[in-house]
Write an enzyme that holds these catalytic residues in place. Structure first.
Site, PDB file in Angstrom:
ATOM      1  N   GLY A  15     -10.309  -4.745   2.211  1.00 33.93           N
ATOM      2  CA  GLY A  15     -10.686  -3.849   1.674  1.00 33.93           C
ATOM      3  C   GLY A  15     -10.746  -2.617   2.692  1.00 33.93           C
ATOM      4  O   GLY A  15     -11.282  -1.625   2.926  1.00 33.93           O
ATOM      5  N   LYS A  16      -9.812  -3.119   3.897  1.00 32.85           N
ATOM      6  CA  LYS A  16      -9.448  -2.045   4.905  1.00 32.85           C
ATOM      7  C   LYS A  16      -9.071  -0.644   4.575  1.00 32.85           C
ATOM      8  O   LYS A  16      -9.383   0.258   5.025  1.00 32.85           O
ATOM      9  CB  LYS A  16      -8.153  -2.868   5.961  1.00 32.85           C
ATOM     10  CG  LYS A  16      -8.677  -4.011   6.254  1.00 32.85           C
ATOM     11  CD  LYS A  16      -7.374  -4.526   7.194  1.00 32.85           C
ATOM     12  CE  LYS A  16      -6.181  -5.094   5.978  1.00 32.85           C
ATOM     13  NZ  LYS A  16      -6.360  -6.128   5.269  1.00 32.85           N
ATOM     14  N   GLY A  40      -0.743  -4.754   1.465  1.00 36.12           N
ATOM     15  CA  GLY A  40      -0.940  -4.328   0.137  1.00 36.12           C
ATOM     16  C   GLY A  40      -2.207  -3.567   0.391  1.00 36.12           C
ATOM     17  O   GLY A  40      -3.576  -4.197   0.353  1.00 36.12           O
ATOM     18  N   HIS A  41      -2.474  -2.254   0.305  1.00 37.31           N
ATOM     19  CA  HIS A  41      -3.723  -1.283   0.773  1.00 37.31           C
ATOM     20  C   HIS A  41      -3.992  -0.675  -0.367  1.00 37.31           C
ATOM     21  O   HIS A  41      -3.157   0.283  -0.624  1.00 37.31           O
ATOM     22  CB  HIS A  41      -3.524  -0.657   2.038  1.00 37.31           C
ATOM     23  CG  HIS A  41      -3.306  -1.737   3.126  1.00 37.31           C
ATOM     24  ND1 HIS A  41      -3.190  -1.165   4.372  1.00 37.31           N
ATOM     25  CD2 HIS A  41      -3.385  -2.898   3.327  1.00 37.31           C
ATOM     26  CE1 HIS A  41      -3.096  -2.251   5.056  1.00 37.31           C
ATOM     27  NE2 HIS A  41      -3.425  -3.289   4.807  1.00 37.31           N
ATOM     28  N   THR A 128       4.626 -13.703   2.135  1.00 33.33           N
ATOM     29  CA  THR A 128       4.771 -12.552   0.865  1.00 33.33           C
ATOM     30  C   THR A 128       6.456 -12.458   0.720  1.00 33.33           C
ATOM     31  O   THR A 128       6.781 -11.639  -0.216  1.00 33.33           O
ATOM     32  CB  THR A 128       4.405 -11.288   1.505  1.00 33.33           C
ATOM     33  OG1 THR A 128       5.082 -10.917   2.519  1.00 33.33           O
ATOM     34  CG2 THR A 128       2.849 -11.308   1.680  1.00 33.33           C
ATOM     35  N   THR A 301       1.984  -9.181  -4.005  1.00 36.33           N
ATOM     36  CA  THR A 301       2.668 -10.368  -4.703  1.00 36.33           C
ATOM     37  C   THR A 301       1.899 -10.646  -6.086  1.00 36.33           C
ATOM     38  O   THR A 301       2.578 -11.433  -6.924  1.00 36.33           O
ATOM     39  CB  THR A 301       2.762 -11.513  -3.763  1.00 36.33           C
ATOM     40  OG1 THR A 301       1.343 -12.032  -3.857  1.00 36.33           O
ATOM     41  CG2 THR A 301       3.439 -11.261  -2.802  1.00 36.33           C
ATOM     42  N   VAL A 416     -19.868  -0.612  -2.214  1.00 36.05           N
ATOM     43  CA  VAL A 416     -20.426  -1.223  -3.582  1.00 36.05           C
ATOM     44  C   VAL A 416     -19.454  -0.990  -4.851  1.00 36.05           C
ATOM     45  O   VAL A 416     -19.953  -1.167  -5.953  1.00 36.05           O
ATOM     46  CB  VAL A 416     -22.017  -0.686  -3.638  1.00 36.05           C
ATOM     47  CG1 VAL A 416     -22.964  -0.964  -2.684  1.00 36.05           C
ATOM     48  CG2 VAL A 416     -21.818   0.770  -3.979  1.00 36.05           C
TER      49      VAL A 416
HETATM   50  P1  GDP Z   1      -6.785  -4.177   2.231  1.00 40.76           P
HETATM   51  O1  GDP Z   1      -5.566  -5.002   1.972  1.00 40.76           O
HETATM   52  O2  GDP Z   1      -7.769  -4.822   3.168  1.00 40.76           O
HETATM   53  O3  GDP Z   1      -6.663  -2.853   1.973  1.00 40.76           O
HETATM   54  O4  GDP Z   1      -7.289  -4.613   0.623  1.00 40.76           O
HETATM   55  P2  GDP Z   1      -6.734  -4.634  -0.812  1.00 40.76           P
HETATM   56  O5  GDP Z   1      -6.248  -3.352  -1.296  1.00 40.76           O
HETATM   57  O6  GDP Z   1      -5.572  -5.734  -0.744  1.00 40.76           O
HETATM   58  O7  GDP Z   1      -7.947  -5.420  -1.716  1.00 40.76           O
HETATM   59  C1  GDP Z   1      -9.066  -5.260  -1.725  1.00 40.76           C
HETATM   60  C2  GDP Z   1      -9.332  -4.879  -3.273  1.00 40.76           C
HETATM   61  O8  GDP Z   1     -10.749  -4.724  -3.599  1.00 40.76           O
HETATM   62  C3  GDP Z   1      -8.627  -3.282  -3.926  1.00 40.76           C
HETATM   63  O9  GDP Z   1      -8.429  -3.681  -5.401  1.00 40.76           O
HETATM   64  C4  GDP Z   1      -9.715  -2.479  -3.827  1.00 40.76           C
HETATM   65  O10 GDP Z   1      -9.585  -1.411  -4.562  1.00 40.76           O
HETATM   66  C5  GDP Z   1     -10.940  -3.377  -4.074  1.00 40.76           C
HETATM   67  N1  GDP Z   1     -12.278  -2.798  -3.355  1.00 40.76           N
HETATM   68  C6  GDP Z   1     -12.450  -2.479  -2.255  1.00 40.76           C
HETATM   69  N2  GDP Z   1     -13.746  -2.258  -1.914  1.00 40.76           N
HETATM   70  C7  GDP Z   1     -14.466  -2.744  -2.889  1.00 40.76           C
HETATM   71  C8  GDP Z   1     -15.896  -3.043  -3.290  1.00 40.76           C
HETATM   72  O11 GDP Z   1     -16.702  -2.750  -2.532  1.00 40.76           O
HETATM   73  N3  GDP Z   1     -16.209  -3.361  -4.359  1.00 40.76           N
HETATM   74  C9  GDP Z   1     -15.092  -3.707  -5.508  1.00 40.76           C
HETATM   75  N4  GDP Z   1     -15.441  -4.066  -6.711  1.00 40.76           N
HETATM   76  N5  GDP Z   1     -13.777  -3.502  -5.253  1.00 40.76           N
HETATM   77  C10 GDP Z   1     -13.468  -3.066  -3.800  1.00 40.76           C
HETATM   78  P1  IMO Z   2      -3.238  -6.960   3.693  1.00 38.66           P
HETATM   79  O1  IMO Z   2      -3.028  -5.847   4.803  1.00 38.66           O
HETATM   80  C1  IMO Z   2      -3.237 -10.897   2.666  1.00 38.66           C
HETATM   81  C2  IMO Z   2      -0.303 -13.659   4.325  1.00 38.66           C
HETATM   82  C3  IMO Z   2       0.603 -14.497   3.329  1.00 38.66           C
HETATM   83  C4  IMO Z   2       0.651 -15.683   4.001  1.00 38.66           C
HETATM   84  C5  IMO Z   2       0.759 -15.319   5.542  1.00 38.66           C
HETATM   85  C6  IMO Z   2       2.031 -15.002   6.178  1.00 38.66           C
HETATM   86  O2  IMO Z   2      -2.944  -6.438   2.518  1.00 38.66           O
HETATM   87  O3  IMO Z   2      -4.767  -7.486   4.184  1.00 38.66           O
HETATM   88  P2  IMO Z   2       3.871 -13.125   5.877  1.00 38.66           P
HETATM   89  O4  IMO Z   2       4.607 -12.428   4.340  1.00 38.66           O
HETATM   90  O5  IMO Z   2       2.977 -11.917   6.583  1.00 38.66           O
HETATM   91  O6  IMO Z   2       4.813 -13.690   6.866  1.00 38.66           O
HETATM   92  O7  IMO Z   2       2.886 -14.009   5.300  1.00 38.66           O
HETATM   93  O8  IMO Z   2       0.008 -13.990   5.550  1.00 38.66           O
HETATM   94  N1  IMO Z   2      -0.521 -12.150   4.195  1.00 38.66           N
HETATM   95  C7  IMO Z   2      -1.628 -11.405   3.763  1.00 38.66           C
HETATM   96  N2  IMO Z   2      -2.587 -12.009   2.972  1.00 38.66           N
HETATM   97  N3  IMO Z   2      -3.060  -9.612   2.611  1.00 38.66           N
HETATM   98  C8  IMO Z   2      -2.241  -9.179   3.487  1.00 38.66           C
HETATM   99  O9  IMO Z   2      -2.178  -8.083   3.769  1.00 38.66           O
HETATM  100  C9  IMO Z   2      -1.284 -10.107   3.963  1.00 38.66           C
HETATM  101  N4  IMO Z   2      -0.247 -10.096   4.614  1.00 38.66           N
HETATM  102  C10 IMO Z   2       0.529 -11.403   4.779  1.00 38.66           C
HETATM  103  O10 IMO Z   2       0.033 -14.613   2.098  1.00 38.66           O
HETATM  104  O11 IMO Z   2      -0.425 -16.468   3.921  1.00 38.66           O
HETATM  105 MG    MG Z   3      -4.112  -5.997   0.779  1.00 35.12          MG
END
Ligand code: GDP
Ligand code: IMO
Ligand code: MG
Length: 431
Positions: A15-16, A40-41, A128, A301, A416
């Site tokens: 959830g960064k 994927g953010h 990925t 993915t 939350v």
């Molecule tokens: P990141 O890669 O760390 O930025 O996280 P992702 O976006 O890949 O995955 C986090 C997922 O959790 C996303 O779908 C967000 O919209 C969702 N999310 C983030 N914070 C919360 C939370 O506090 N509660 C819930 N239910 N979803 C959250």
């Molecule tokens: P965010 O920024 C979760 C994982 C891949 C694999 C390993 C190596 O959204 O948190 P790569 O394609 O980087 O060579 O894959 O790292 N991985 C992630 N898992 N969130 C990510 O990014 C990731 N970026 C790579 O699933 O296990």
């Molecule tokens: Mg992500």
């Protein structure tokens, strides 16, 4: 000086982006410093969802200097698509800039990543398939192309003459894969030069120096997570960059003395995509329940994420190697409907009962380790509208307090729900 880094303190997807977006309101400069479009953010604002891969999650605010630093690897086609999609949705990208020192992901990097990930390969990492490992390998091996190389045809020619014959030999003889003619790559590079031109920041040194001199607030956005760090993660099941806090300095060009806070973002549980050890993994119906309620499917993915209980041993390790000063806990609302929760407080060696309170970095040991859990009562109520700590039920507060004690750093942000508004900020690092 209040400059703050946001890092993932598990295996990514903590959830960064939500935390970065939230804090970006108070920052002047937002910098992505490592990784590529493997990230994927997700940011949710007023029911609108934005998915970023390369562009800093602070871009939704106007007039913030958003910078993609030298430590990143950039797939030009993904960058083009992401910028076009955002512009189409009305996002102003006039303050988005990219470092000429960022490394380019070329087509053969993606080919090689894909071949390495075929099922027959015993060294499969579960990447990925975005070409991340091959791009960083070429960068470190000094066979990479930087964005600045695109703008000097003579140097580009010289570089390609050095790189391509060897690369083609490897593609053909080792990977039995398609080769690339110099003209083909040159043609792509001409297109890439056009794609990056509006965003190219040749005066980044002055811009960042001025930001520091003027005491601007700088927010660094990490990608991936500390446990995926190439040096400190569960190698080889890691990414090919350094998601730890220290990499914010190397990947941005701003020295470590200009960083004040490092926020480790952790879910109230843990997820992981791809292969590799995961001591608190739940392969039962509880894991399925977390995945379903938490929507734990990869942003990049679409793969189902492996789910497990919060691991305090791992978190303590992340505090050490990541330099974390505070935690942001996300997704505690996913536990709204759980009777009990577990937290791993130590590992036990199944062979001899030896207890580990400190994370053992030798992953060859992990197959022998099982989690030692402490159990907590759930709260069985909907906390997704909580606005302050006092709005949380006692059991939720007890759970959070215990996490703080076990990890050893304070929790300053509690999320939350996915929306920007669904956040309890106990202390804002920029205020
Ligand atoms: P990141 O890669 O760390 O930025 O996280 P992702 O976006 O890949 O995955 C986090 C997922 O959790 C996303 O779908 C967000 O919209 C969702 N999310 C983030 N914070 C919360 C939370 O506090 N509660 C819930 N239910 N979803 C959250
Ligand atoms: P965010 O920024 C979760 C994982 C891949 C694999 C390993 C190596 O959204 O948190 P790569 O394609 O980087 O060579 O894959 O790292 N991985 C992630 N898992 N969130 C990510 O990014 C990731 N970026 C790579 O699933 O296990
Ligand atoms: Mg992500």
């Amino acid at each position: 000086m209040k400059n703050t880094v946001v890092v993932g303190a598990q295996w990514g997807d903590e959830g960064k982006a939500k935390i970065t977006d939230l804090l970006a309101e108070y920052a002047d400069v937002i910098i992505r410093y490592q990784g590529g479009c493997n990230a994927g953010h997700t940011v949710v604002v007023n029911n609108e969802t934005y998915k970023f891969h390369l562009i800093p999650s602070g871009v939704l605010y106007k007039n913030k200097f958003c910078f993609i630093g030298a430590g990143t690897v950039i797939h030009p086609e993904t960058f083009l698509k992401e910028t076009q999609d955002l512009i189409q949705r009305g996002v102003d990208l006039s303050s988005l800039k990219i470092s000429p020192l960022a490394t380019i992901t070329l087509p053969y990097h993606i080919d090689i990543d894909g071949i390495n990930e075929t099922n027959s390969n015993k060294n499969k990492i579960g990447t990925t398939k975005k070409g991340i490992g091959p791009t960083y390998s070429d960068k470190i091996g000094r066979y990479g192309l930087k964005i600045q190389d695109l703008y000097d045809e003579e140097s580009l020619n010289t570089r390609l003459d050095a790189i391509l014959p060897l690369k083609n030999k490897i593609l053909e003889k080792v990977y039995n894969s398609k080769t690339y003619s110099k003209e083909e790559i040159l043609e792509r590079c001409r297109e890439y030069a056009i794609i990056f031109k509006p965003y190219l920041c040749t005066d980044w040194v002055q811009k960042l120096s001025n930001a520091i001199k003027e005491d601007k607030k700088i927010l660094f956005e990490g990608a991936q997570g500390i446990m995926l760090d190439i040096d400190y993660g569960t190698y080889p099941y890691v990414t090919s960059s350094n998601p730890i806090g220290g990499a914010a300095a190397t990947g941005s060009g701003i020295g470590p003395t200009h960083i004040k806070n490092i926020i480790g973002v952790t879910k109230a549980y843990i997820t992981r995509v791809g292969e590799g050890p995961f001591i608190t993994e739940l392969t039962d119906s509880i894991g399925d329940k977390i995945r379903t309620i938490g929507g734990e499917y990869g942003t990049t993915t679409g793969r189902p994420r492996r789910c497990g209980w919060f691991d305090a041993v791992l978190s303590r390790y992340c505090v050490l190697v990541g330099g974390l000063t505070q935690m942001a806990i996300t997704k505690i609302d996913v536990f709204n409907d759980f009777d009990e929760l577990k937290v791993c407080i130590a590992y036990k060696d199944k062979r001899n009962g030896k207890l580990y309170n400190d994370y053992p970095t030798n992953i060859n040991l992990h197959k022998y380790l099982e989690p030692v859990y402490e159990t907590f009562k759930g709260w069985n109520s909907d906390i997704s509208n909580a606005k302050s700590l006092e709005d949380l039920p006692l059991n939720a507060r007890t759970y959070l307090k215990k996490l703080e004690e076990l990890v050893g750093i304070p929790i300053k942000i509690i999320s939350v729900g996915a929306d920007r508004e669904q956040t309890i900020i106990l202390e804002n690092p920029f205020k």
